[in-house]
Design an enzyme around this catalytic site. Structure first.
Site, PDB file in Angstrom:
ATOM      1  N   ASP A 264       8.789   1.577 -28.683  1.00  0.00           N
ATOM      2  CA  ASP A 264       7.978   2.699 -28.215  1.00  0.00           C
ATOM      3  C   ASP A 264       6.628   2.686 -28.933  1.00  0.00           C
ATOM      4  OD1 ASP A 264       7.253   4.907 -26.814  1.00  0.00           O
ATOM      5  OD2 ASP A 264       8.398   6.322 -28.026  1.00  0.00           O
TER       6      ASP A 264
ATOM      7  N   SER B 146       4.179  13.578 -29.273  1.00  0.00           N
ATOM      8  CA  SER B 146       4.386  12.158 -28.973  1.00  0.00           C
ATOM      9  C   SER B 146       3.159  11.320 -29.267  1.00  0.00           C
ATOM     10  CB  SER B 146       4.723  11.980 -27.494  1.00  0.00           C
ATOM     11  OG  SER B 146       6.082  12.171 -27.280  1.00  0.00           O
TER      12      SER B 146
ATOM     13  N   HIS C 181       5.758   5.472 -24.418  1.00  0.00           N
ATOM     14  CA  HIS C 181       6.197   6.421 -23.387  1.00  0.00           C
ATOM     15  C   HIS C 181       5.105   7.424 -23.032  1.00  0.00           C
ATOM     16  CE1 HIS C 181       7.144   9.135 -26.835  1.00  0.00           C
ATOM     17  NE2 HIS C 181       6.875  10.074 -25.948  1.00  0.00           N
TER      18      HIS C 181
END
Length: 549
Positions: free
Chosen positions: A154, A249, A104
């Site tokens: 992911d 992230s 992502h």
């Protein structure tokens, strides 16, 4: 990252491991990679992805909440930046050309990767240990689905344009490639990143932070986040407070792990997503479930030879154009790039395949051509002669021997640093090929000198005096080490000459065309950057990003 480390809930996928024994593929290039994977996983060739990775050295105190990690050994940590050099997330260096991150994270279109960075406020000109690399490809897992409520797969790999030079401050983290290894379900791990340290501000941390987390039962993530996890994800949290948060992230979760008699610092997970409040359990991608995909992808995109049995030397260091083929009564040069294909210019080639044969420089036998493949975008009327490249498929394989051998040609090449031509001197008293290093002319300067447009897939040099170097299709190359061996690699072929300037077709710009024809493998990789929406959970992207899932 202090008390909150990831972004808001990112996801990863449940990748079902298929039998690694299925090694037959339709196309040769894919078959070779599959064969490698089969040998890797079924002949006890378990190993670390990059054996130069080292054990973890903690120079600071143990922590229970997010704290300053400058004094931890984080030589594998990567920081990602967009085209404006705004921070967009984290990652981990796993080899000389690849960084592991969250799929992502591609939504922010990372263009640059910095390695060796601990304090983002320190300029590279001052913090000289920090090195910046350009992103060449962002490769998301093929089963990553931004529209899935389960937020699976992911995980992504970033291929860097240049190979990383390892230093004391830049080294890869360990990735275990061994399907028999499974990490404990309740192990302690450390997460790293530059994310928010509190939800009361939108300011990311300049200094890298770390937090100690423990893997917990999937049911705890269901209780706190209302999500069902797959076996390719795990739930983790800090018992004494703290969490990953926005800006974390793609960052790694790692732990010391004894493998093959040595303690190594191994990556266990990737920061994916969690609560928008960054005060509870988080969801992380389980790296061990993606061993095969990581290995396959790294092998697929690593620089490699089109035809391994290639060369330009004869009996030692004597340079010989073993790959040179002549055609059309020696008016055009062709270059043998495999036992079945000759590379040349598209200009002046006939359309009737029966009117063309090729002949090796050192053998008199003519070889019939089965098919002519001119580049589909080549136009004879183009002033620039853009896409002036063609492949000749031979009717039968060439016998590879001492005086006939394909030139070395790589795919997934790194940028050029030097240019060398192997030339015969006009003065016949100078025997043998001479290695002439040539300087590239900027394309805009080249256009001015030739009075012709010069395209991005072309390159120019001044025509060297005193040497025979004028036939279309003649080779320009470079010396470079590939797989530990110094080789002469094909870089370009002469397209045309004007006003003392040679314009080459840059062969490296036509990787897809060559691979599709020669090894049946298209290099096209789709890097689609997506956005996510969700009312409750968010990826751990920096503030201002579209974090909601």
């Amino acid at each position: 990252m202090a008390r909150t480390l990831r972004e808001t809930i990112p996801f990863r996928l449940t990748y079902q491991h298929q039998s690694f024994g299925r090694c037959s593929r339709e196309r040769m290039s894919v078959f070779l990679i599959a064969l490698f994977a089969c040998l890797l996983f079924h002949q006890d060739l378990a190993y670390l992805l990059d054996r130069t990775c080292e054990g973890h050295v903690e120079l600071g105190p143990k922590i229970t909440a997010g704290i300053d990690a400058r004094y931890y050994d984080t030589a594998w940590m990567a920081s990602l930046y967009d085209g404006k050099r705004e921070f967009v997330g984290g990652g981990s260096l796993i080899s000389k050309r690849f960084v592991l991150t969250a799929a992502h994270s591609g939504a922010k279109n990372p263009q640059f990767v910095r390695l060796g960075e601990k304090d983002r406020s320190c300029q590279i000109s001052i913090c000289t240990a920090v090195k910046e690399y350009t992103v060449q490809r962002f490769i998301r897992h093929p089963r990553f689905d931004e529209h899935s409520s389960k937020m699976l797969n992911d995980i992504a790999l970033i291929r860097l344009t240049d190979s990383v030079e390892y230093t004391d401050n830049i080294r890869p983290i360990c990735i275990i490639v061994d399907d028999s290894v499974h990490f404990p379900e309740d192990m302690f791990v450390r997460a790293y990143g530059w994310g928010l340290t509190t939800t009361t501000t939108t300011e990311l941390s300049d200094v890298i932070k770390t937090i100690r987390l423990r893997q917990t039962r999937p049911s705890e993530c269901y209780d706190s986040l209302h999500v069902n996890l797959t076996d390719s994800q795990f739930c983790a949290g800090a018992f004494l407070g703290g969490d990953t948060c926005n800006g974390d992230s793609g960052g790694p979760l790692a732990a010391d792990f004894e493998y093959q008699g040595k303690t190594s610092y191994v990556q266990i997970g990737i920061v994916s997503y969690g609560s928008t409040k960054c005060n509870t359990k988080g969801v992380y991608t389980r790296v061990e479930n993606y061993q095969k995909w990581i290995v396959d992808t790294v092998q697929m995109y690593e620089e490699r030879l089109v035809y391994p049995d290639c060369g330009s030397e004869w009996h030692g260091d004597i340079a010989v154009r073993l790959w040179e083929m002549t055609l059309l009564q020696r008016t055009i040069i062709g270059t043998l790039i495999s036992d079945r294909f000759v590379l040349t210019v598209a200009s002046d080639l006939p359309t009737d395949v029966t009117k063309i044969t090729v002949r090796s420089r050192y053998h008199t036998d003519e070889i019939r051509v089965l098919k002519i493949d001119k580049h589909p975008k080549f136009s004879p009327s183009s002033k620039s002669k853009e896409n002036n490249i063609a492949l000749l498929e031979l009717a039968q394989p060439v016998l590879i021997q001492d005086l006939v051998k394909p030139i070395c040609l790589t795919v997934n090449s790194t940028p050029l640093k030097t240019l060398t031509a192997l030339l015969y001197a006009d003065n016949r008293r100078i025997l043998g090929l001479q290695r002439q290093q040539l300087a590239r002319i900027d394309n805009s300067v080249c256009s001015t000198k030739t009075g012709l447009p010069v395209e991005p897939n072309q390159l120019c040099v001044e025509k060297p005096s005193g040497y025979r170097y004028d036939l279309p299709g003649s080779v320009l190359g470079t010396y470079k080490e590939v797989n530990g061996v110094k080789r002469y690699l094909l870089v370009g072929i002469i397209s045309h000459i004007k006003n003392g300037v040679i314009v080459f077709t840059n062969v490296q710009s036509f990787e897809d065309f060559i691979k599709e024809k020669v090894v049946g493998e298209s290099m096209a990789v789709t890097s689609t950057y997506n956005q996510w929406t969700s009312p409750k959970l968010t990826y751990r992207n920096p503030p201002g990003s579209k974090n909601n899932i």
